[in-house]
Design an enzyme around this catalytic site. Structure first.
Site, mmCIF file in Angstrom:
data_model
loop_
_atom_site.group_PDB
_atom_site.id
_atom_site.type_symbol
_atom_site.label_atom_id
_atom_site.label_comp_id
_atom_site.label_asym_id
_atom_site.label_seq_id
_atom_site.Cartn_x
_atom_site.Cartn_y
_atom_site.Cartn_z
ATOM 1 N N ARG A 22 0.846 -1.193 0.000
ATOM 2 C CA ARG A 22 0.000 0.000 0.000
ATOM 3 C C ARG A 22 0.881 1.243 0.000
ATOM 4 N NH1 ARG A 22 -2.702 -3.802 2.800
ATOM 5 N NH2 ARG A 22 -4.884 -4.093 2.206
ATOM 6 N N LYS A 141 28.193 -6.457 7.628
ATOM 7 C CA LYS A 141 29.058 -7.549 7.189
ATOM 8 C C LYS A 141 28.902 -7.852 5.706
ATOM 9 C CE LYS A 141 28.986 -9.819 11.677
ATOM 10 N NZ LYS A 141 28.540 -10.984 12.435
ATOM 11 N N GLU A 157 15.922 -3.921 -1.563
ATOM 12 C CA GLU A 157 17.282 -4.452 -1.579
ATOM 13 C C GLU A 157 17.846 -4.347 -2.986
ATOM 14 O OE1 GLU A 157 19.760 -8.464 -0.250
ATOM 15 O OE2 GLU A 157 17.571 -8.558 -0.395
#
Length: 165
Positions: A22, A141, A157
């Site tokens: 949404r 990391k 991502e």
């Protein structure tokens, strides 16, 4: 792992089609996903009190089809992002936004992900466009992935085409 007896009987080709999030302001979100991340608006459907926007990377020419064919074709492929805009949220000063899924309350959904040919160049471009980062390549990391935030705070991502974990 083989399909269960129940799913093995499904006729035809099974595929993961889309996920929906949404959004508060379609102008800001469409700009982010089309102009910043390079997705194509494959289909748009006004349902009265809400509008659905279907986006994806148009590797097969769907965005060039007439509207009716385009709407049908969006269900015949994978990797679609559906943005749902409930009308009025963009101008409601008291609207608090949606839970991104990465904090309480509302923890659950994590992120969507896109792949890029050159992650360093992609991240430099996003930085230049002032896209907010949740995690830069130099953070943490895992130095070969990044996370940016869309206008509603959802995590996106950014991963390279070849990722070694």
């Amino acid at each position: 792992m083989p399909r269960t007896a129940e799913t093995a009987s499904f006729k035809g080709y099974l595929q993961f089609n889309h996920t929906m999030i949404r959004i508060k302001d379609p102008k800001a979100s469409l700009h982010f996903y089309t102009e910043v991340l390079g997705m194509d608006l494959l289909s748009e459907q006004n349902m009265g009190d809400f509008t659905l926007y279907f986006l994806g990377y148009d590797h097969d020419g769907i965005s060039q089809l007439p509207a009716e064919e385009k709407a049908k074709a969006r269900f015949n492929r994978e990797g679609i992002l559906e943005l749902t805009h409930n009308h009025g949220t963009e101008s409601d000063a008291s609207f608090q936004g949606y839970a991104s899924g990465n904090s309480d309350p509302g923890r659950g959904f994590g992120h969507i992900a896109i792949t890029v040919d050159n992650i360093q160049e992609a991240c430099a471009r996003l930085e230049k466009l002032n896209v907010p980062f949740k995690k830069r390549l130099t953070d943490g990391k895992m130095r070969n992935i990044a996370f940016v935030l869309d206008p509603d705070g959802y995590w996106v991502e950014i991963v390279p085409n070849a990722l070694k974990l």
